[in-house]
Design an enzyme around this catalytic site. Structure first.
Site, PDB file in Angstrom:
ATOM      1  N   LYS B 116       0.824  -1.217   0.000  1.00 47.94           N
ATOM      2  CA  LYS B 116       0.000   0.000   0.000  1.00 47.94           C
ATOM      3  C   LYS B 116       0.857   1.266   0.000  1.00 47.94           C
ATOM      4  CE  LYS B 116      -4.612  -0.863   1.488  1.00 47.94           C
ATOM      5  NZ  LYS B 116      -4.777  -2.278   1.270  1.00 47.94           N
ATOM      6  N   GLU B 200      -5.100   8.028   6.365  1.00 49.69           N
ATOM      7  CA  GLU B 200      -5.630   8.782   5.243  1.00 49.69           C
ATOM      8  C   GLU B 200      -7.017   9.293   5.563  1.00 49.69           C
ATOM      9  OE1 GLU B 200      -5.271   5.809   2.133  1.00 49.69           O
ATOM     10  OE2 GLU B 200      -7.379   5.292   2.354  1.00 49.69           O
ATOM     11  N   HIS B 235     -15.392  -5.590   2.548  1.00 40.61           N
ATOM     12  CA  HIS B 235     -14.506  -5.588   1.379  1.00 40.61           C
ATOM     13  C   HIS B 235     -14.665  -6.835   0.516  1.00 40.61           C
ATOM     14  CE1 HIS B 235     -12.355  -1.908   2.616  1.00 40.61           C
ATOM     15  NE2 HIS B 235     -12.722  -2.321   3.813  1.00 40.61           N
ATOM     16  N   ARG B 291      -3.634  -8.582 -11.698  1.00 37.73           N
ATOM     17  CA  ARG B 291      -4.092  -9.905 -12.119  1.00 37.73           C
ATOM     18  C   ARG B 291      -5.464  -9.758 -12.745  1.00 37.73           C
ATOM     19  NH1 ARG B 291      -8.063 -10.077  -8.360  1.00 37.73           N
ATOM     20  NH2 ARG B 291      -7.552  -9.227  -6.319  1.00 37.73           N
TER      21      ARG B 291
END
Lengths: 171, 504
Positions: B116, B200, B235, B291
């Protein structure tokens, strides 16, 4: 034969009557018109009701089943009069205790108590590994371990009885 | 062109790749664990090589075994699918060192985008808009409070090595920072072995919108528009669609250009996905998946491009056949994931044997799955059993088609996520396009009450018949008694797991 079908928090009391080769269904004492056919013995069912046709799939066992209809999934439990009487008697005998069931499929890692042990509410009784996490299964109330239904290393499906507790009212 | 490729994966994605390879006249080598000896991918491939072992680590994640299988069968290329070794830079390097083509991006691109912090740094350098926040991890809660002043609240604390929602905390006030920092750090350490955290801005009402890109080895690249994946829980995506219902033409074009910029910055090759968070008309880089994605079929449906075929052509060194100006969005596509889980019981995993299986059909309905009747669904692998994909001339038609297809589909023996997807598709907020990434979490999944009487009566009659058969004919009962059947399957399943040494 009388049957009590429970879906969510609603109960549907049913009676199936067979006379002269005819089958009638009463729901809440009122006739329920239904044309019922099985496409196979694996739970593929076709019914006609109120002029409409439905395809259902029924899975499970005689006490607990899942029914799929038009993409929706219904979880239900069924009891006849004898089973109802037995389960009420068992509840009474366990005096506020009862069976602890696996809420998800998993592997029993360790059983932390023995039959006859006195346990307190919140006390860990066994460890069940599911979804790659170890989950403590705790006593729902004070009581005595009446029966241990699993052993370490055993794989259990969702809904499987793990431990039966006898509550204080039974003593 | 390759004559033979190895597919280092299982399940529906292995089948997806085999199908395209067969259409291209390429032979396929499947690999399989002991648990997958009867799996469909072993039957659909030209050659199937056992890896032995049951756990992913012993099989689909064992680089030595997979490389040996490729060498032994003379495979000229390896397609990693998604998951398992698909984003493992070391594996990509070893494949190439063995003289085998890697159907995926360069190892450096995998490495940079796999972290990340390094991906964020690379993207900021390339001028790609990122969520306001820090590029470097913060040392402690005190430093985090100082940094948060310049970023602006609400703040999201995230694990540097993170993924899957683990190690993420939302902080709305400075005095919440200390405890959030401590728990996030602990979770990050236990989940990823790396407790580093960064901060963030937390975006309100965000939508997950991602851009599909495709690059060849000669520096040419195109984007194939967006996919919207905001219907997710922890997620994990459930419903995906293309195009998004919220993007206007200008934003779509801008996002596509930024995605190309992001891929260029890491000298990308092959198919990849640049994920963005969209909030209030702004969009920010989230991460790049190096991918093929699970939800790639919706892009195929609206563009007419076979992404797996393009991946294989790129890996064989061919220049891109597609030009940006030739690509158009045609109609609308929706995908629904079929997971073995019970959405009405907190999405807990569901296991069992697939006694009944009925696939939907009809025009513009595609089912990508490796399910077969009598397949055992256990806990060893990912719970995703397959994907249902539809196309329609517009969004309304696609929604109606998907509802129709779900109503036709029946996966008997395990609970699935299909009823949850159906409830999403029927919801007026989904239909009107008024949703964000929190929408699915807000739904309680329960079937409509209107069919309950009918369901109760049918189940009672089924039970009545099953019990009567048992009393009238012991032999017939042995065949039809559903309770015994269920018990046998469970114990047989446990026994096999014992035999495999999985349980001790």
């Amino acid at each position: 034969m009388k049957l009590f079908v429970q879906i969510g928090d609603r109960e549907y009391p049913l009676e199936i009557i067979e006379e002269k080769g005819q089958r009638k269904v009463l729901l809440d004492g009122e006739p329920f018109g239904i044309d019922y056919r099985e496409a196979d013995s694996l739970g593929q069912v076709i019914v006609m009701h109120a002029g409409r046709s439905y395809g259902l799939s029924i899975e499970g066992d005689p006490q607990r089943a899942h029914v799929t209809l038009a993409g929706y999934s219904y979880a239900l439990t069924m009891e006849d009069e004898r089973e109802r009487a037995a389960s009420l008697a068992a509840k009474e005998a366990l005096g506020g205790g009862g069976p602890l069931e696996a809420t998800m499929p998993g592997i029993v890692v360790e059983v932390l108590v023995q039959e006859g042990d006195r346990v307190q509410a919140g006390q860990p009784l066994l460890i069940l590994e599911a979804m790659k996490m170890q989950n403590e299964i705790v006593a729902s109330g004070d009581g005595v371990v009446d029966r241990i239904a699993v052993r370490a290393g055993e794989t259990v499906p969702s809904g499987h009885v793990l431990i039966v507790l006898r509550g204080p009212e039974a003593e | 062109m390759f004559r033979r490729i190895l597919i280092a994966n299982r399940g529906e994605i292995a089948l997806r790749i085999i199908r395209t390879a067969r259409e291209m006249g390429i032979e396929c080598v499947a690999v399989y664990s002991d648990a997958d000896a009867t799996a469909l991918h072993t039957r659909m491939a030209h050659i199937a090589v056992p890896l032995h072992g049951t756990t992913p680590t012993e099989s689909y994640l064992d680089m030595d075994k997979i490389l040996a299988a490729a060498r032994d069968t003379g495979a000229e290329a390896i397609h990693p699918g998604y998951g398992f070794l698909s984003e493992n830079a070391e594996f990509a390097r070893r494949v190439k060192d063995a003289g085998i083509a890697w159907i995926g991006p360069p190892t450096d691109a995998i490495t940079v985008m796999g972290d990340k912090i390094s991906s964020r740094r690379a993207m900021q350098a390339a001028g790609v808009p990122c969520v306001p926040g820090l590029t470097d991890p913060v040392d402690d809660a005190k430093a985090a409070i100082v940094a948060a002043e310049s970023i602006g609240y609400p703040i999201a604390i995230k694990a540097a090595a993170g993924g899957g929602g683990k190690g993420i905390r939302i902080v709305r006030e400075p005095d919440e920072m200390a405890s959030a920092f401590r728990t996030a750090s602990g979770e990050a350490l236990s989940s990823f072995g790396d407790g580093r955290l960064y901060l963030e801005r937390y975006l309100d009402r965000p939508r997950h919108i991602e851009i599909q890109v495709l690059f060849d080895q000669h520096g040419n690249g195109v984007h194939l528009f967006e996919r919207e994946c905001s219907i997710q829980r922890r997620h994990q995506k459930l419903v995906e669609e293309a195009p998004s219902s919220i993007l206007d033409e200008a934003t779509r074009e801008a996002m596509g250009q930024v995605a190309l910029q992001a891929a260029h910055a890491v000298q990308y090759e092959g198919a990849g996905t640049v994920e963005f968070l969209w909030s209030g008309g702004e969009f920010f880089f989230l991460e790049m998946n190096t991918r093929l994605q699970v939800e790639h079929p919706v892009t195929e449906m609206i563009t007419g491009v076979d992404l797996v075929q393009e991946q294989i052509l790129v890996a064989a060194g061919q220049p891109l056949r597609l030009r940006q100006e030739d690509l158009r969005i045609s109609g609308h596509s929706i995908e629904v994931r079929i997971n073995a889980e019970d959405p009405s019981a907190g999405y807990l995993p569901s296991t069992g044997t697939l006694h009944n299986l009925r696939a939907p059909g009809g025009p513009w309905v595609r089912l990508d799955t490796a399910m077969y009747r009598h397949m055992e669904v256990g806990l060893t692998y990912d719970p995703m059993l397959g994907k249902l994909i539809v196309w329609g001339p517009d969004r309304v038609a696609a929604i109606e088609r998907m509802k129709r297809a779900i109503a036709e589909m029946n996966v008997g023996g395990v609970r699935t996520s299909l009823p949850a997807a159906l409830q999403v598709l029927e919801h007026e907020r989904f239909v009107s396009g008024d949703f964000d990434t929190h929408f699915l979490e807000s739904l309680t999944i329960e079937p409509p009450q209107e069919y309950e009487e009918l369901v109760a009566v049918a189940a009672a009659l089924f039970r009545h018949g099953a019990i009567r058969r048992r009393t009238m004919d012991a032999q017939a009962a042995a065949r039809t008694d559903w309770k015994e059947r269920g018990r046998r399957d469970v114990s047989a399943f446990a026994k096999r797991r014992l035999d495999r040494g999985e349980l001790s």
